[in-house]
Design an enzyme around this catalytic site. Structure first.
Site, mmCIF file in Angstrom:
data_model
loop_
_atom_site.group_PDB
_atom_site.id
_atom_site.type_symbol
_atom_site.label_atom_id
_atom_site.label_comp_id
_atom_site.label_asym_id
_atom_site.label_seq_id
_atom_site.Cartn_x
_atom_site.Cartn_y
_atom_site.Cartn_z
ATOM 1 N N GLU A 45 -19.980 7.329 -45.065
ATOM 2 C CA GLU A 45 -19.098 8.295 -45.365
ATOM 3 C C GLU A 45 -18.102 8.258 -43.706
ATOM 4 O OE1 GLU A 45 -17.940 10.410 -47.297
ATOM 5 O OE2 GLU A 45 -19.398 9.528 -48.495
ATOM 6 N N GLY A 89 -10.276 -1.073 -38.310
ATOM 7 C CA GLY A 89 -9.587 -0.012 -37.056
ATOM 8 C C GLY A 89 -9.905 1.570 -37.110
ATOM 9 N N TYR A 128 -14.875 17.933 -45.221
ATOM 10 C CA TYR A 128 -15.095 16.705 -45.820
ATOM 11 C C TYR A 128 -16.321 15.994 -44.893
ATOM 12 C CZ TYR A 128 -15.798 12.616 -48.758
ATOM 13 O OH TYR A 128 -16.339 11.909 -48.970
ATOM 14 N N ASP A 146 -12.198 15.731 -50.086
ATOM 15 C CA ASP A 146 -10.449 14.642 -49.644
ATOM 16 C C ASP A 146 -10.116 14.403 -50.534
ATOM 17 O OD1 ASP A 146 -11.599 13.236 -51.656
ATOM 18 O OD2 ASP A 146 -13.042 11.862 -50.165
ATOM 19 N N CYS A 200 -8.947 8.641 -61.931
ATOM 20 C CA CYS A 200 -7.783 9.440 -61.597
ATOM 21 C C CYS A 200 -7.461 9.276 -60.123
ATOM 22 C CB CYS A 200 -8.244 10.853 -61.388
ATOM 23 S SG CYS A 200 -7.067 12.326 -61.692
ATOM 24 N N CYS A 210 -10.909 9.047 -69.058
ATOM 25 C CA CYS A 210 -11.324 10.333 -68.000
ATOM 26 C C CYS A 210 -12.170 11.316 -68.872
ATOM 27 C CB CYS A 210 -9.935 10.757 -68.070
ATOM 28 S SG CYS A 210 -10.694 11.915 -66.732
#
Length: 425
Positions: A45, A89, A128, A146, A200, A210
């Protein structure tokens, strides 16, 4: 319950049920989904923040191989952690992750806690990430909201609140929590993330495949591509910088000079080519500084840092983007002057040193002398001031494995060594 309230409940049940069914068939086989190890889920995560899944996978695999437990991460030298993170990064993520691993080791015996307040108390863990760890690893009914999730919910429920605002996130978290089916928090939250990532999507939602399109309010209203509403962030500030790729001579032949960044702040303690802000140029545009002026400024900056090298000419340009700033690096080839005496890469690493204390060698033996004292840096005529210089090292290509570099400098060094090797053929 009114008819309208019954319809709302039905729309929510449809969403949760169909999304779960879709996920259990269509979910991607990702390495962190092959187990319920809270530590691995936590690492994934953190790595996935503002980073694509395909990019994260090899980093995740290398990271858990090198640091398979909380204790191994907590006890590792920071340099090794940053080297393992090199190229991903946002290096504060790695530092915060290690700091939090030390918290878990000291406070919870090396076991990631199954407690909301405890997880929230870990360095670098926000709402989150806490929700993701608690729901995915422990199946606790905590929302994990998120950008992907807010986009899905904005479209399905036709919510036109600005998702950049905190009250909207709080509202989304309440809604997401209501949608979690009993006993299915782990799968449901991952399904919600998966739908946002694969179907989405931000610019071209794949509505026809979907699983919840039948009741998607934005699709029915024909406005799915205009949601979510999000105010644009302030663009990062551009900054032109002059970088020195200093090549060695004599005992430093075949080596390049690198510098360590300060102990705190941007890219703390990582290694780089020496570089400094470019002075303002007439016209003000990027790259507008005449080369003669750039070479003179770079020569003086090098001297102020105690690096005796002669700039010879422009080599290349590179860009490095942060959330708040964009560096445009104008890179110049510089040649070492005979008076420079600095330690070799094979020696023990030095800690950050101010510009007035650059390591020097005595009697020709590298690394055995006291630091050379330099005069205090004087401001330039345009009001600019030389930045502090950190510890420096002369390295060959094979030495790069021992130092953590921001991606832009990693690419520049590899490009230079590639060119140098071709010239030797």
């Amino acid at each position: 319950m009114t008819t309208h309230e019954q319809q709302e409940q039905e729309v929510k049940r449809f969403f949760s049920t169909n999304l779960l069914e879709w996920y259990k068939v269509q979910k991607r086989d990702l390495p962190w989904r092959r187990h319920r190890n809270p530590y691995y889920i936590w690492i994934s995560e953190i790595m996935l923040q503002q980073t694509r899944v395909d990019t994260v996978i090899p980093y995740f695999n290398r990271f858990i191989e090198r640091f398979p437990t909380v204790e191994s991460l907590a006890d590792a030298p920071e340099e090794e952690v940053l080297k393992c993170w090199e190229g991903l990064g946002y290096y504060s993520r790695a530092r915060n992750l290690q700091h939090a691993a030390r918290q878990v080791k000291e406070l919870y015996g090396g076991e990631v806690p199954n407690d909301r307040d405890a997880v929230f108390g870990l360095k670098g863990v926000g709402p989150y990430t806490a929700g993701a760890i608690l729901s995915i690893a422990f199946n606790r009914p905590e929302p994990a909201v998120d950008g992907n999730v807010m986009r899905v919910l904005s479209r399905y429920f036709l919510l036109e609140d600005d998702i950049a605002k905190v009250p909207t996130r709080v509202k989304m978290e309440r809604l997401a929590a209501e949608l979690i089916p009993e006993g299915e928090a782990s799968h449901f939250n991952q399904a919600l993330m998966e739908l946002g990532a694969l179907v989405c999507t931000p610019k071209s939602p794949r509505c026809l495949i979907c699983p919840v399109m039948e009741h998607c309010a934005a699709r029915l209203a024909g406005c799915e591509t205009s949601l979510p509403v999000k105010t644009k962030a302030k663009p990062p500030r551009p900054e032109e910088r002059l970088a020195a790729l200093v090549t060695g001579s004599g005992e430093h032949a075949g080596r390049v000079l690198i510098r360590q960044r300060p102990q705190s702040g941007l890219l703390a303690r990582m290694w780089e080519l020496p570089h400094w802000p470019a002075p303002p140029a007439e016209g003000g545009g990027p790259g507008a500084l005449p080369e003669a002026a750039a070479l003179d400024r770079l020569r003086r900056s090098l001297r102020q840092a105690g690096i005796l090298a002669r700039p010879e000419g422009h080599w290349t340009a590179a860009e490095h983007t942060f959330s708040h700033i964009v560096w445009t690096l104008q890179v110049y080839i510089c040649r070492e002057e005979d008076a420079l005496a600095l330690p070799l890469a094979a020696e023990a690493r030095a800690s950050y040193a101010a510009a007035a204390a650059v390591p020097a060698a005595a009697d020709g033996a590298a690394g055995t002398g006291a630091a050379a004292e330099l005069a205090p840096a004087e401001p330039f005529a345009d009001g600019g001031h030389p930045e502090d210089a950190g510890a420096v090292r002369w390295i060959r290509r094979e030495d790069m494995a021992d130092y953590a570099f921001p991606n832009v400098f990693l690419k520049l060094l590899n490009s230079y060594f590639d060119e140098a090797e071709k010239e030797q053929l």
